[in-house]
Each structure stands twice: as structure tokens, then as C-alpha cells.
Design a protein around this motif. Structure first.
Motif, short mmCIF file in Angstrom:
data_model
loop_
_atom_site.label_atom_id
_atom_site.label_comp_id
_atom_site.label_asym_id
_atom_site.label_seq_id
_atom_site.Cartn_x
_atom_site.Cartn_y
_atom_site.Cartn_z
N ARG A 1 0.88 -1.07 0.04
CA ARG A 1 -0.07 0.06 0.12
C ARG A 1 0.97 1.31 -0.03
NH1 ARG A 1 -3.52 -3.39 3.30
NH2 ARG A 1 -2.36 -2.81 5.02
N ASN A 2 1.96 1.17 0.57
CA ASN A 2 2.59 2.41 0.81
C ASN A 2 3.57 2.68 -0.74
OD1 ASN A 2 2.02 2.55 3.48
ND2 ASN A 2 4.12 2.02 4.50
N VAL A 3 3.90 1.79 -1.17
CA VAL A 3 4.82 1.77 -2.38
C VAL A 3 3.73 2.27 -3.40
CG1 VAL A 3 5.82 0.43 -4.25
CG2 VAL A 3 6.50 0.03 -1.85
N GLY B 1 5.19 5.68 -4.51
CA GLY B 1 6.10 5.23 -5.73
C GLY B 1 7.32 4.84 -5.54
N GLU B 2 7.86 4.50 -4.15
CA GLU B 2 9.28 4.57 -3.95
C GLU B 2 9.55 3.45 -2.54
OE1 GLU B 2 10.82 8.46 -3.50
OE2 GLU B 2 10.04 8.39 -1.39
N GLU C 1 18.10 1.51 -3.37
CA GLU C 1 16.88 2.49 -3.28
C GLU C 1 16.19 2.25 -4.65
OE1 GLU C 1 18.27 6.67 -2.39
OE2 GLU C 1 19.74 5.77 -1.13
N CYS C 2 14.88 2.27 -4.51
CA CYS C 2 14.07 2.01 -5.67
C CYS C 2 12.68 2.87 -5.82
CB CYS C 2 13.56 0.55 -5.47
SG CYS C 2 14.78 -0.90 -5.28
N GLY D 1 10.66 -2.78 -8.62
CA GLY D 1 11.33 -1.56 -8.49
C GLY D 1 12.38 -1.44 -8.96
N ARG D 2 12.58 -0.03 -9.95
CA ARG D 2 13.86 0.07 -10.42
C ARG D 2 14.92 0.70 -9.66
NH1 ARG D 2 14.77 2.92 -16.33
NH2 ARG D 2 17.01 3.30 -16.30
N VAL D 3 16.05 0.11 -9.58
CA VAL D 3 17.12 0.52 -8.60
C VAL D 3 17.74 1.95 -9.31
CG1 VAL D 3 19.20 -0.10 -7.50
CG2 VAL D 3 17.55 -1.80 -8.09
#
Length: 219
Positions: A78-80, A84-85, A139-140, A156-158
Motif C-alpha cells: 500500500r505504501n509503495v 512510488g518508492e 533505493e528503488c 522497483g527500478r534501482v
């Protein structure tokens, strides 16, 4: 080579004939060891969530993308989706009990890190925090999410990696300094144990040296 007559008896597990939870326990006991994504995310209200996810791996090299699976709709997911991160910190052996404690189903408005005594610090490029006492953090930025039945795979894109300077040698973090934990079946965890190193065999080497195959086959 092993003779078919020497095959051991096998027990069958049919997912179509078993309860979901029972087959889940079988699957968790077979897909081992699993690396753990210690995911730190931030809610829309600014609460920092920290949770271990053991369905975790690299999804793509170029662009660099990692993935973790939320079984059900958990706070991390839910947080992501909201911000978005997120960050993924490596789970070091020294924080074994704290890592396990952050898997507790705390209410969404409470910080697992604070409850378990895990120090967080600001990341470099995303708003989600990182674990200060973890030797490596990814970090993503959210790339995409894929719903599969009762679970959601988060990609997630690093965008940044930070590692303790003393853990880096020859351009990469070294396993002897990371000491990561892994998940097994049930309530079982593991450490890295013995580290073995072996180079891959190029086909040209294999073809030029028949003794390689002969040794492996036991000819």
C-alpha cells in the motif's frame, strides 16, 4: 549414472487437492534458501514501515530492477503504491531478532522499526528511509506491480545503491562482510555457511577436454 532401479520413493503434493495454506508450506520448504528484502516504505501520512519479504530477487539487469512479492495487501504494498518508492536493505545476521520482529503485523500507523529498535536513516535519492545498520541498501522507484491471485509482485527500478566502504572490494560488496540471512521453510532461517567458488565452464573448454564430462558423469 544412477540406475532407474535405484530411484528413491517420492511423496507427491498436488496443489489442486490440498488446502492453499498446506501447499504454501510445502512450496516455502522447497524454494530455499530465499534472500530477504527488508523493505522500508513510507505511507502517505509519513509513517515509515519496515518489513521482511522473502519472495525477492533480481528481475532485470538493464534497467536494474528488483522484485518482491506481497502475499495479500500488506503495508509495504500500500505504501509503495501511494508514494512510488521504497528501499531494500540487506538482512544481516547480527540483526536476526530485529528482522524477525519487523514481520509482526503491527497496525499501519505504527513503525515496526521503532518498536523493534531498528535504526533508520535518510536514503540518498528516495524519501523512504534505509536501515542504518545494514551494510547495503538498494533505493528503488516503483516500476510496475503485477497482481497474481492473492499476491502482488512489486517491481522497483534501482536508482541508487549504498554500501559500507569496508564491505566493498574489487568494485563490489563482498559476502564475508555482508553476512546475509536467508529464509527456509516454516520458521527456519539460515546463514551463508560455507562459501564455495567455482568458475563456469565455457563450451570450448568442455569440448576440448573430454575428461570434464567423464568426471561429472562418473564414466
Amino acid at each position: 549414472m544412477t540406475s532407474p532401479d535405484a530411484s528413491r520413493p517420492r511423496t507427491s503434493f498436488d496443489p489442486a487437492a490440498m488446502e492453499v495454506g498446506a501447499f504454501y508450506r510445502v512450496l516455502n520448504s522447497v524454494v530455499v534458501p530465499r534472500p530477504i528484502a527488508w523493505v522500508c516504505s513510507r505511507s502517505a501520512e509519513g509513517v515509515h514501515n519496515l518489513a521482511p519479504h522473502s519472495f525477492y530477487t533480481v528481475a532485470c539487469v538493464d534497467p536494474p530492477i528488483v522484485q518482491f512479492t506481497s502475499v495479500g495487501r500488506k503495508d509495504s504494498l500500500r505504501n509503495v503504491e501511494a508514494t512510488g518508492e521504497f528501499t531494500v536493505s540487506l538482512t544481516p545476521e547480527a540483526l536476526f531478532e530485529q528482522i524477525n520482529a519487523t514481520g509482526t503485523d503491527f497496525p499501519a500507523d505504527q513503525s515496526e522499526a521503532e518498536a523493534a529498535g531498528v535504526r533508520l536513516e535518510p536514503a540518498e535519492k528516495v524519501g523512504a528511509m534505509r536501515v542504518a545498520d545494514s551494510p547495503v541498501t538498494l533505493e528503488c522507484a516503483l516500476h510496475s506491480a503485477l497482481r497474481l491471485g492473492d499476491s502482488t509482485v512489486v517491481f522497483g527500478r534501482v536508482v541508487h545503491v549504498s554500501a559500507w566502504a569496508e564491505a566493498v572490494r574489487d568494485g563490489r560488496p563482498r559476502i564475508e562482510h555482508l553476512r546475509p540471512l536467508a529464509r527456509l521453510g516454516g520458521n527456519e532461517w539460515s546463514t551463508i555457511g560455507e562459501v564455495r567458488e567455482i568458475p563456469r565452464i565455457p563450451y570450448r573448454t568442455w569440448a576440448a577436454d573430454p575428461s570434464i564430462g567423464e568426471r561429472l558423469r562418473g564414466d
